[in-house]
Design a protein around this motif. Structure first.
Motif, short mmCIF file in Angstrom:
data_model
loop_
_atom_site.label_atom_id
_atom_site.label_comp_id
_atom_site.label_asym_id
_atom_site.label_seq_id
_atom_site.Cartn_x
_atom_site.Cartn_y
_atom_site.Cartn_z
N TYR A 1 14.90 -18.47 -33.77
CA TYR A 1 16.33 -18.11 -33.72
C TYR A 1 16.48 -16.59 -33.71
O TYR A 1 17.28 -16.04 -32.94
N PHE A 2 15.76 -15.95 -34.58
CA PHE A 2 15.80 -14.49 -34.71
C PHE A 2 15.33 -13.83 -33.41
O PHE A 2 15.96 -12.90 -32.89
N ASP A 3 14.24 -14.35 -32.86
CA ASP A 3 13.69 -13.79 -31.62
C ASP A 3 14.65 -13.96 -30.45
O ASP A 3 14.78 -13.07 -29.61
N ASP A 4 15.32 -15.10 -30.38
CA ASP A 4 16.22 -15.36 -29.25
C ASP A 4 17.32 -14.30 -29.18
O ASP A 4 17.68 -13.82 -28.09
N VAL A 5 17.87 -13.95 -30.33
CA VAL A 5 18.93 -12.93 -30.35
C VAL A 5 18.38 -11.58 -29.93
O VAL A 5 19.01 -10.86 -29.15
N ARG A 6 17.22 -11.24 -30.41
CA ARG A 6 16.64 -9.93 -30.12
C ARG A 6 16.13 -9.83 -28.67
O ARG A 6 16.23 -8.76 -28.05
N LYS A 7 15.61 -10.91 -28.15
CA LYS A 7 15.11 -10.89 -26.77
C LYS A 7 16.23 -10.57 -25.79
O LYS A 7 16.03 -9.82 -24.83
N ARG A 8 17.38 -11.17 -26.02
CA ARG A 8 18.49 -10.90 -25.11
C ARG A 8 18.87 -9.42 -25.17
O ARG A 8 19.15 -8.80 -24.14
N ALA A 9 18.87 -8.86 -26.35
CA ALA A 9 19.29 -7.47 -26.51
C ALA A 9 18.29 -6.48 -25.95
O ALA A 9 18.67 -5.45 -25.37
N LEU A 10 17.00 -6.76 -26.11
CA LEU A 10 15.96 -5.78 -25.81
C LEU A 10 15.26 -6.01 -24.48
O LEU A 10 14.58 -5.11 -23.96
N GLY A 11 15.39 -7.21 -23.93
CA GLY A 11 14.78 -7.47 -22.63
C GLY A 11 13.28 -7.23 -22.62
O GLY A 11 12.55 -7.67 -23.51
N ALA A 12 12.81 -6.49 -21.63
CA ALA A 12 11.38 -6.25 -21.44
C ALA A 12 10.77 -5.45 -22.59
O ALA A 12 9.55 -5.46 -22.78
N SER A 13 11.57 -4.75 -23.35
CA SER A 13 11.04 -3.93 -24.44
C SER A 13 10.93 -4.71 -25.75
O SER A 13 10.55 -4.14 -26.78
N PHE A 14 11.23 -6.01 -25.71
CA PHE A 14 11.16 -6.82 -26.92
C PHE A 14 9.75 -6.86 -27.49
O PHE A 14 8.77 -7.11 -26.77
N VAL A 15 9.64 -6.61 -28.77
CA VAL A 15 8.40 -6.76 -29.54
C VAL A 15 8.76 -7.55 -30.78
O VAL A 15 9.70 -7.18 -31.51
N GLN A 16 8.06 -8.61 -31.03
CA GLN A 16 8.40 -9.46 -32.17
C GLN A 16 8.20 -8.74 -33.48
O GLN A 16 7.19 -8.05 -33.69
N ILE A 17 9.17 -8.88 -34.38
CA ILE A 17 9.03 -8.43 -35.76
C ILE A 17 9.28 -9.64 -36.65
O ILE A 17 9.96 -10.58 -36.24
N PRO A 18 8.74 -9.65 -37.85
CA PRO A 18 8.87 -10.86 -38.69
C PRO A 18 10.31 -11.08 -39.13
O PRO A 18 11.04 -10.12 -39.42
N VAL A 19 10.70 -12.35 -39.17
CA VAL A 19 12.02 -12.68 -39.69
C VAL A 19 12.00 -12.48 -41.20
O VAL A 19 11.10 -12.95 -41.90
N SER A 20 12.94 -11.71 -41.70
CA SER A 20 13.04 -11.42 -43.14
C SER A 20 14.50 -11.10 -43.43
O SER A 20 15.29 -10.82 -42.52
N GLN A 21 14.87 -11.13 -44.69
CA GLN A 21 16.25 -10.83 -45.06
C GLN A 21 16.65 -9.44 -44.58
O GLN A 21 17.72 -9.25 -43.99
N GLU A 22 15.79 -8.46 -44.80
CA GLU A 22 16.10 -7.09 -44.40
C GLU A 22 16.26 -6.99 -42.88
O GLU A 22 17.22 -6.37 -42.39
N ASN A 23 15.36 -7.61 -42.15
CA ASN A 23 15.43 -7.52 -40.69
C ASN A 23 16.63 -8.29 -40.13
O ASN A 23 17.24 -7.88 -39.14
N ILE A 24 16.95 -9.40 -40.76
CA ILE A 24 18.13 -10.16 -40.32
C ILE A 24 19.40 -9.35 -40.53
O ILE A 24 20.27 -9.29 -39.65
#
Length: 530
Positions: A428-451
């Motif tokens: 879920y977290f990645d889906d939101v970020r992938k749309r925003a960052l496109g080709a520059s997306f790099v996965q970061i761990p889902v955490s309270q701070e990151n959310i």
């Protein structure tokens, strides 16, 4: 059935409904009164449209909830015109001494919320008097929609004012403030009823003519939002003993698995001013619930327009594609700088005067100029500078803005579910970020701070950030919002200071209108710090 927007015209009927009988206690057979109106399903339908109209009107006066939420957060400053009063600075800095005369800044807001609640309570109190002709399901649907709207209003109010009168039946009594738990219990039970009684029609199979009406998915999503705010702000394990963490997550997962929603491919296409010809339109697959507006407002009491959005517009100047507005809520440069340059949400959420090469000529009329304005909700104009609202037939750009307020987006549902520990949280977290960052997306761990950081970037200018800060604790909110910065007032550098101590002192609440305290004969008590 046409869109709910159209049926707002029926609400003129409500002004005809009297609340008392005459001295002979006879039934009026020539006009609609409380005695003779609530008889048929059609009567109930018209009253329900009146309830929707009440919700649409709550932000037509005073300080609209999305505007106040944005100004009080770390997203924006009060701003407005350089010669204007300092009410927005008082709100922004949580300091009544900034504008001592503005003791009723939220007076219209208070009244409009209670008028909306009155309409809801009136319909709820008469549902049993309607001849439903055996269609109990329709009765439950109307009750569910009405209770959702009542809960929605109370949730706004309890967050703004903290302790408020809890009114569940039509009354003119002088009602004292209730405990927050009492209000949250009503909110929760209203939303649970709505979630249980609204049809489970998926987005893809929903009739376009019904969009704008409350759905099961809106109710379940709002339960998630209420749960997160209440348990965070009040440091509780569950929602007033009515909804556990597991249950809140189950509601959100139901929306994800069965609601038929999805993320729009490009973030900018969610917003008219960010996408122009590529705007995906109202009621797109990401819209879980929106408050509907049209351009048909007039000066004679027809309040269909988005009256508050003009506050976010560029100060008294149309610069294509942006229409003029009042120059409120100038964006804090810290928000612009929080985005990575490759994050598509930055330019979709914020107007950058410099980066877009805009010829802004009214800096001497602008208070707290930062060079940045809200883009998601801003008036629009054509190349000749004519307001699009007026071009469509609206009487004035001031009252005829027609952009809906998208209160709940599917992206929010995904991030709330991730925050509550869903099994698919990382996806879920990645889906939101992938749309925003496109080709520059790099996965970061889902955490309270990151959310929480992702929510800041995803929902900038949507009236969500402030409440995300408060639910992490007043000290967290105060630390994030407080600052001393140089801004331009009328083109002159001026120090702007927001003290953490003021936010803490007021507990992040706004001022209860002093006119209401006076009218209550001091039954109502003012919030600390105000």
């Amino acid at each position: 059935m046409k869109n709910i927007k159209v049926y707002i015209l029926f609400t003129a009927l409500l002004s005809l409904i009297a609340c008392s009988k005459n001295f002979l206690d006879t039934e009026d057979v020539t006009s609609a009164t409380e005695q003779n109106f609530y008889k048929t399903p059609d009567d109930a339908w018209k009253a329900l449209v009146g309830v929707y109209d009440g919700l649409q009107r709550v932000w037509s006066g005073g300080v609209a909830f999305p505007v106040a939420s944005t100004v009080m957060s770390d997203e924006a400053f009060g701003a407005t015109g350089n010669a204007d009063g300092f009410g927005f600075q008082m709100m922004d800095e949580f300091d009544k001494l900034r504008s001592p005369s503005d003791q009723n800044m939220f007076g219209d807001s208070w009244s409009l919320y209670y008028k909306a609640i009155y309409r809801a309570n009136m319909l709820l109190s008469h549902l049993d008097g309607v001849d439903w002709k055996g269609n109990d399901n329709l009765r439950n649907v109307y009750e569910a929609e009405t209770r959702f709207i009542r809960a929605y209003c109370y949730f706004d109010m309890i967050r703004l004012w903290g302790s408020i009168p809890l009114i569940t039946k039509p009354t003119t009594d002088n009602v004292p403030q209730a405990s927050p738990d009492s209000v949250y219990k009503l909110i929760t039970n209203d939303l649970k009823f709505a979630a249980s009684n609204l049809p489970a029609t998926g987005y893809g199979s929903q009739d376009a003519s019904t969009r704008g009406r409350v759905t099961k998915w809106a109710a379940e999503s709002l339960i998630g939002r209420v749960f997160l705010y209440y348990t965070g702000a009040y440091s509780k394990a569950d929602l007033v003993g009515e909804v556990s963490k597991a249950q809140a997550l189950a509601y959100l997962e139901d929306v994800i698995n069965n609601g038929g929603f999805g993320l729009v491919d490009k973030f900018a296409n969610l917003w008219p001013a960010a996408s122009l010809n590529n705007y995906v339109g109202e009621d797109n697959k990401e819209t879980v619930f929106a408050i509907k507006y049209t351009y048909t407002s007039d000066w004679n009491g027809n309040v269909d327009g988005n009256n508050w959005m003009v506050m976010f517009g560029i100060r008294i100047q149309s610069i294509y594609p942006y229409g003029m507005g009042w120059g409120g809520a100038t964006v804090n440069p810290r928000l612009w700088n929080a985005y990575a340059p490759e994050d598509s949400r930055r330019s979709a959420s914020i107007i950058s005067i410099k980066d877009e090469g805009l010829d802004f000529q009214n800096i001497k009329d602008q208070r707290e100029y930062t060079g940045y304005c809200i883009k998601k909700y801003t008036p629009m104009a054509d190349a000749a500078g004519k307001s699009l609202a007026e071009k469509m037939g609206g009487v004035s750009f001031m009252i005829s803005q027609y952009q809906d307020y998208v209160s709940i987006r599917y992206a929010d549902v995904l991030l709330m579910a991730a925050e509550l520990g869903a099994g698919g949280a990382q996806n879920y977290f990645d889906d939101v970020r992938k749309r925003a960052l496109g080709a520059s997306f790099v996965q970061i761990p889902v955490s309270q701070e990151n959310i929480m950081n992702e929510r800041r970037l995803e929902f900038a200018g949507e009236g969500i950030r402030y409440w995300d800060l408060l639910r992490q604790g007043i000290d967290v909110a105060a630390s994030a919002i407080a600052e001393s910065v140089t801004l331009q007032n009328g083109g002159v550098n001026t120090t702007k200071t927001i003290l953490a101590s003021k936010i803490t002192e007021t507990k992040g609440l706004v001022q209860i209108p002093y006119s209401q305290i006076t009218l209550s004969n001091n039954v109502l008590k003012q919030n600390a710090g105000w």
